[in-house]
Design a protein around this motif. Structure first.
Motif, short mmCIF file in Angstrom:
data_model
loop_
_atom_site.label_atom_id
_atom_site.label_comp_id
_atom_site.label_asym_id
_atom_site.label_seq_id
_atom_site.Cartn_x
_atom_site.Cartn_y
_atom_site.Cartn_z
N UNK A 31 101.18 -19.07 149.35
CA UNK A 31 102.18 -18.19 149.96
C UNK A 31 101.59 -16.79 150.11
N UNK A 32 101.70 -16.26 151.32
CA UNK A 32 101.29 -14.89 151.62
C UNK A 32 102.55 -14.05 151.69
N UNK A 33 102.52 -12.86 151.10
CA UNK A 33 103.67 -11.97 151.03
C UNK A 33 103.36 -10.61 151.66
N UNK A 34 103.39 -10.50 152.96
CA UNK A 34 103.15 -9.19 153.58
C UNK A 34 104.22 -8.19 153.15
N UNK A 35 103.81 -6.97 152.91
CA UNK A 35 104.75 -5.92 152.53
C UNK A 35 105.07 -5.08 153.77
N UNK A 36 106.19 -5.37 154.39
CA UNK A 36 106.59 -4.69 155.61
C UNK A 36 107.05 -3.26 155.37
N UNK A 37 107.32 -2.93 154.10
CA UNK A 37 107.81 -1.60 153.74
C UNK A 37 106.74 -0.74 153.07
#
Length: 190
Positions: A31-37
């Motif tokens: 699982x990849x968790x991009x941090x949009x914030x």
């Protein structure tokens, strides 16, 4: 196993989003968790929403697209509420998507063109969630799955938004377990 890109909700990349990702990792997926914030998290939905409005929803979706550019194309795109926007956009527009998992949100299916053939989609939300059910996402989800070759909408009893995040007060462990089990079934078909 499958690679999943999971986009967070309006509170940011919380410990609860990380815990949700860990459930898929425990089943053998990456699982990849991009941090949009960009590292920011917010204690309340109104605070997070104010930040998202300040940044701009299109810019947040663009951050999601840029994050996905660094990954293989054949992934499952997943999003929680606000994160549904980049997940759905990428599942509908990026070649070789393996599926879409839309949690607590759904955009009208025509937003990004027709739903791609052969890309399964699941949409999950609470039946009486004032955001998911009352603001049109549930209706959009029902329309979207009619167009998909393999699409399902799952509703759960309750009126909580963001019920899949264990770090928030509205967390529902039983409903989240069902979401994960159903999602793993879809992912396992691919």
């Amino acid at each position: 196993m499958t690679e999943i890109v999971l986009f967070h909700h309006v509170h940011g990349l919380t410990d609860g989003v990380r815990a949700l990702a860990a459930r898929f990792e425990a089943a053998g997926h990456t699982v990849h968790l991009p941090d949009l914030f960009e590292g920011r998290t917010f204690a309340t939905l109104p605070e997070g929403l104010a930040y998202a409005q300040e940044v701009g929803f299109s810019r947040i979706a663009e951050r999601g697209r840029v994050a996905a550019d660094a990954l293989p194309e054949d992934v499952v795109y997943a999003g929680v509420s606000l994160g549904v926007s980049p997940a759905q956009m990428l599942a509908q527009t990026r070649p070789r998507a393996r599926g879409a998992l839309l949690l607590e949100g759904c955009l009208p299916h025509g937003e990004f063109g027709p739903w791609p053939r052969g890309v399964p989609v699941q949409v999950h939300g609470m039946a009486d969630d004032p955001i998911f059910a009352a603001e049109g996402d549930l209706d959009a989800a029902r329309d979207l799955v009619k167009e998909a070759d393999d699409g399902e909408v799952f509703t759960y009893p309750g009126s909580v938004h963001l019920f899949t995040d264990e770090s928030l007060p509205g967390y529902d462990a039983d409903a989240t377990a069902q979401v994960v089990a159903r999602a793993l079934t879809m992912i396992g078909k691919r």
